[in-house]
Write an enzyme that holds these catalytic residues in place. Structure first.
Site, short mmCIF file in Angstrom:
data_model
loop_
_atom_site.label_atom_id
_atom_site.label_comp_id
_atom_site.label_asym_id
_atom_site.label_seq_id
_atom_site.Cartn_x
_atom_site.Cartn_y
_atom_site.Cartn_z
N LYS A 9 0.83 -1.21 0.00
CA LYS A 9 0.00 0.00 0.00
C LYS A 9 0.87 1.27 0.00
O LYS A 9 2.08 1.20 0.24
CB LYS A 9 -0.94 -0.05 1.20
CG LYS A 9 -1.99 -1.18 1.13
CD LYS A 9 -2.90 -1.15 2.36
CE LYS A 9 -4.03 -2.16 2.27
NZ LYS A 9 -4.92 -2.07 3.48
N TYR A 49 -12.58 -2.07 -3.29
CA TYR A 49 -13.07 -2.20 -1.91
C TYR A 49 -14.59 -2.05 -1.83
O TYR A 49 -15.11 -1.69 -0.78
CB TYR A 49 -12.38 -1.19 -1.01
CG TYR A 49 -10.99 -1.60 -0.58
CD1 TYR A 49 -10.78 -2.74 0.21
CD2 TYR A 49 -9.87 -0.86 -0.94
CE1 TYR A 49 -9.51 -3.12 0.62
CE2 TYR A 49 -8.58 -1.23 -0.54
CZ TYR A 49 -8.41 -2.36 0.25
OH TYR A 49 -7.16 -2.73 0.67
N PHE A 57 -15.39 3.89 7.17
CA PHE A 57 -14.01 4.19 6.76
C PHE A 57 -13.81 4.17 5.25
O PHE A 57 -12.70 4.40 4.77
CB PHE A 57 -13.03 3.23 7.45
CG PHE A 57 -13.26 1.76 7.17
CD1 PHE A 57 -12.83 1.17 5.99
CD2 PHE A 57 -13.93 0.97 8.10
CE1 PHE A 57 -13.05 -0.18 5.73
CE2 PHE A 57 -14.15 -0.38 7.85
CZ PHE A 57 -13.71 -0.95 6.65
N ARG A 87 -2.11 -14.30 4.84
CA ARG A 87 -2.68 -13.48 5.92
C ARG A 87 -1.95 -13.72 7.25
O ARG A 87 -1.85 -12.80 8.07
CB ARG A 87 -4.19 -13.67 6.02
CG ARG A 87 -4.91 -13.03 4.81
CD ARG A 87 -6.41 -12.97 4.97
NE ARG A 87 -6.84 -12.07 6.01
CZ ARG A 87 -7.33 -10.85 5.81
NH1 ARG A 87 -7.43 -10.34 4.59
NH2 ARG A 87 -7.72 -10.11 6.83
N THR A 93 -5.39 -6.91 10.81
CA THR A 93 -5.67 -5.63 10.15
C THR A 93 -5.06 -4.46 10.93
O THR A 93 -4.47 -3.55 10.34
CB THR A 93 -7.20 -5.43 10.02
OG1 THR A 93 -7.76 -6.57 9.36
CG2 THR A 93 -7.52 -4.18 9.23
N ARG A 104 2.53 -6.24 8.93
CA ARG A 104 1.79 -5.09 9.49
C ARG A 104 2.38 -4.66 10.83
O ARG A 104 2.41 -3.46 11.13
CB ARG A 104 0.31 -5.44 9.60
CG ARG A 104 -0.37 -5.35 8.24
CD ARG A 104 -1.74 -5.95 8.24
NE ARG A 104 -2.51 -5.55 7.06
CZ ARG A 104 -3.67 -6.10 6.72
NH1 ARG A 104 -4.20 -7.05 7.47
NH2 ARG A 104 -4.31 -5.68 5.64
N ASN A 114 -2.09 0.43 6.98
CA ASN A 114 -1.52 -0.82 7.49
C ASN A 114 -0.62 -1.57 6.49
O ASN A 114 -0.47 -2.78 6.57
CB ASN A 114 -2.63 -1.71 8.02
CG ASN A 114 -3.67 -2.04 6.98
OD1 ASN A 114 -3.54 -1.64 5.82
ND2 ASN A 114 -4.68 -2.78 7.35
N HIS A 117 -2.08 -5.35 1.71
CA HIS A 117 -3.35 -6.05 1.53
C HIS A 117 -3.10 -7.52 1.24
O HIS A 117 -2.13 -7.87 0.57
CB HIS A 117 -4.10 -5.45 0.32
CG HIS A 117 -5.28 -6.28 -0.12
ND1 HIS A 117 -6.51 -6.20 0.49
CD2 HIS A 117 -5.40 -7.24 -1.09
CE1 HIS A 117 -7.34 -7.07 -0.09
NE2 HIS A 117 -6.68 -7.71 -1.06
N GLU A 128 -9.43 -10.62 -7.46
CA GLU A 128 -8.53 -9.49 -7.20
C GLU A 128 -7.30 -9.51 -8.12
O GLU A 128 -6.83 -8.45 -8.54
CB GLU A 128 -8.11 -9.49 -5.74
CG GLU A 128 -9.26 -9.15 -4.80
CD GLU A 128 -8.88 -9.15 -3.33
OE1 GLU A 128 -9.75 -8.83 -2.50
OE2 GLU A 128 -7.71 -9.46 -3.00
#
Ligand code: UDP
Ligand code: MG
Length: 143
Positions: A9, A49, A57, A87, A93, A104, A114, A117, A128
């Site tokens: 990100k 998203y 948010f 993950r 998150t 993260r 964070n 993704h 995706e």
């Protein structure tokens, strides 16, 4: 063989830690099928998203994801379920809740900002990956 989509990100790109994060990903056994650096439009971020569009948010998430370049990476894992293992590598998150040594925990700023993704299912991983890469842009396998 299963796949997942990672996105480094804007905050992590800005911090110049793309290389460190990519190293963590490849050391964990993921193979890169495709990778690029791009700026996305507000419409693209909003569509990516879309599942969160009713959440409070959402507007800030679109602001964040369009605040600078991002690095989408299509990944493959030979053993195990790619999205699940990925993950685990990136952590919760909220970086404050993420396990030690996760991406993260190391590089995230906040629950919103964070660093990275990861897809949340194998089905969403395919969708995706298609958001950022055409089928013929994925290498046949990551070796
Ligand atoms: N997000 C946020 N506030 C929240 C939850 C999420 O700003 O309370 C942002 C954050 O950047 C997160 C993204 O929205 O990574 C997508 O949220 P999701 O719940 O899908 O978390 P993830 O799958 O990224 O862990
Ligand atoms: Mg998610």
């Amino acid at each position: 063989m299963s796949k997942t989509l990672a996105i480094i990100k804007p905050d992590a790109v800005e911090k110049n830690v793309v290389g460190e994060i990519l190293s963590m990903i490849t050391k964990a056994g993921f193979k890169v099928l495709a990778l690029r650096m791009v700026n996305i439009t507000r419409a693209q971020a909003g569509a990516f998203y879309e599942v969160h569009k009713e959440r409070p948010f959402y507007g800030e998430l679109v602001d964040y994801m369009t605040s600078g370049p991002i690095v989408p990476i299509a990944l493959e894992l030979k053993d195990g379920v790619a999205f699940e293992e990925f993950r685990k590598l990136i952590g919760s998150t909220d970086p404050a809740e993420a396990a030690e040594g996760t991406v993260r925990k190391l590089y995230g700023e906040s629950k919103a900002i964070n660093a990275i993704h990861g897809s949340d299912s194998s089905e969403n991983a395919e969708i995706e990956i298609g958001f950022f890469f055409a089928a013929n842009e994925l290498v046949k396998n990551g070796r």
